[in-house]
Design a protein around this motif. Structure first.
Motif, PDB file in Angstrom:
ATOM      1  N   VAL A 168       0.749  -1.074  -0.177  1.00  0.00           N
ATOM      2  CA  VAL A 168       0.125  -0.186  -0.045  1.00  0.00           C
ATOM      3  C   VAL A 168       0.801   1.089   0.049  1.00  0.00           C
ATOM      4  O   VAL A 168       0.593   2.215  -0.737  1.00  0.00           O
ATOM      5  CB  VAL A 168      -1.102   0.063   1.121  1.00  0.00           C
TER       6      VAL A 168
ATOM      7  N   ASP B 100      -0.979  -2.628   7.591  1.00  0.00           N
ATOM      8  CA  ASP B 100      -2.390  -3.371   7.794  1.00  0.00           C
ATOM      9  C   ASP B 100      -3.571  -2.079   7.533  1.00  0.00           C
ATOM     10  O   ASP B 100      -4.695  -2.308   7.954  1.00  0.00           O
ATOM     11  CB  ASP B 100      -2.760  -3.881   9.067  1.00  0.00           C
ATOM     12  N   GLN B 101      -3.235  -0.994   7.079  1.00  0.00           N
ATOM     13  CA  GLN B 101      -4.079   0.393   7.135  1.00  0.00           C
ATOM     14  C   GLN B 101      -4.581   0.370   5.374  1.00  0.00           C
ATOM     15  O   GLN B 101      -3.909  -0.013   4.822  1.00  0.00           O
ATOM     16  CB  GLN B 101      -3.200   1.538   7.332  1.00  0.00           C
ATOM     17  N   ASP B 102      -5.812   0.903   5.430  1.00  0.00           N
ATOM     18  CA  ASP B 102      -6.422   1.113   4.320  1.00  0.00           C
ATOM     19  C   ASP B 102      -5.586   2.278   3.252  1.00  0.00           C
ATOM     20  O   ASP B 102      -5.017   2.874   3.931  1.00  0.00           O
ATOM     21  CB  ASP B 102      -8.080   1.584   4.299  1.00  0.00           C
TER      22      ASP B 102
ATOM     23  N   ASP C 280      -6.564   5.240   2.089  1.00  0.00           N
ATOM     24  CA  ASP C 280      -6.611   6.730   2.342  1.00  0.00           C
ATOM     25  C   ASP C 280      -5.916   6.997   3.913  1.00  0.00           C
ATOM     26  O   ASP C 280      -5.262   8.020   3.871  1.00  0.00           O
ATOM     27  CB  ASP C 280      -8.044   6.808   2.735  1.00  0.00           C
ATOM     28  N   THR C 281      -5.562   6.092   4.660  1.00  0.00           N
ATOM     29  CA  THR C 281      -4.875   6.210   5.802  1.00  0.00           C
ATOM     30  C   THR C 281      -3.606   6.149   5.384  1.00  0.00           C
ATOM     31  O   THR C 281      -2.768   7.103   6.029  1.00  0.00           O
ATOM     32  CB  THR C 281      -5.318   4.997   6.859  1.00  0.00           C
TER      33      THR C 281
END
Length: 144
Positions: free
Chosen positions: A49, A107-109, A111-112
């Motif tokens: 990500v 483990d963040q999405d 947008d984060t």
């Protein structure tokens, strides 16, 4: 500090925050600053990500391999920046140490992670302004 300051970014796995900070400083600083990143327990690849967010900004990190933090890397740095990850770097007299309270992108999405990279971008720009005189920042980076 030398005429071309050297910065080492470090987080435990050298797969997210330190990689993003290094890519951003290379982008903003060009050849006016030497940039490295490392971690005490390097992972096997860059956080996908984080890599995606950096690629959206035109900063691909596909060639980055997480690197083990070594004493010689710390010795070569004028500034060592850790990322609130409990990373412990060897102490070298005369080296400036900073710890930036930056959220972990693991483990963040998407947008984060974009917000985390925005935070790092602001911190990197502020550090660059401290390390490179404003007149030097006005000159385009030399390549080659």
């Amino acid at each position: 500090m030398t005429s071309r300051p050297s910065v080492l970014f470090s987080c435990v796995h050298n797969a997210g925050r330190s990689v993003a900070a290094a890519a951003l400083l290379r982008h903003h600083g060009g050849d006016r600053v030497e940039v490295r990143s490392a971690g005490s327990q390097p992972g096997t690849e860059v956080n996908p990500v984080v890599a995606r967010v950096l690629a959206e900004r035109g900063l691909p990190v596909t060639d980055h391999t997480p690197t083990r933090l070594r004493h010689d890397l710390v010795e070569a740095a004028d500034v060592v920046v850790t990322m609130s990850c409990g990373e412990t770097c060897p102490y070298v007299p005369g080296t400036r140490y900073e710890d930036w309270p930056v959220d972990d992108p693991k483990d963040q999405d998407l947008d984060t992670v974009r917000r985390i990279v925005d935070d790092l971008d602001a911190r990197v720009r502020a550090l660059l302004a401290e390390l490179v005189p404003p007149a030097a920042q006005d000159r385009p980076p030399r390549h080659g």
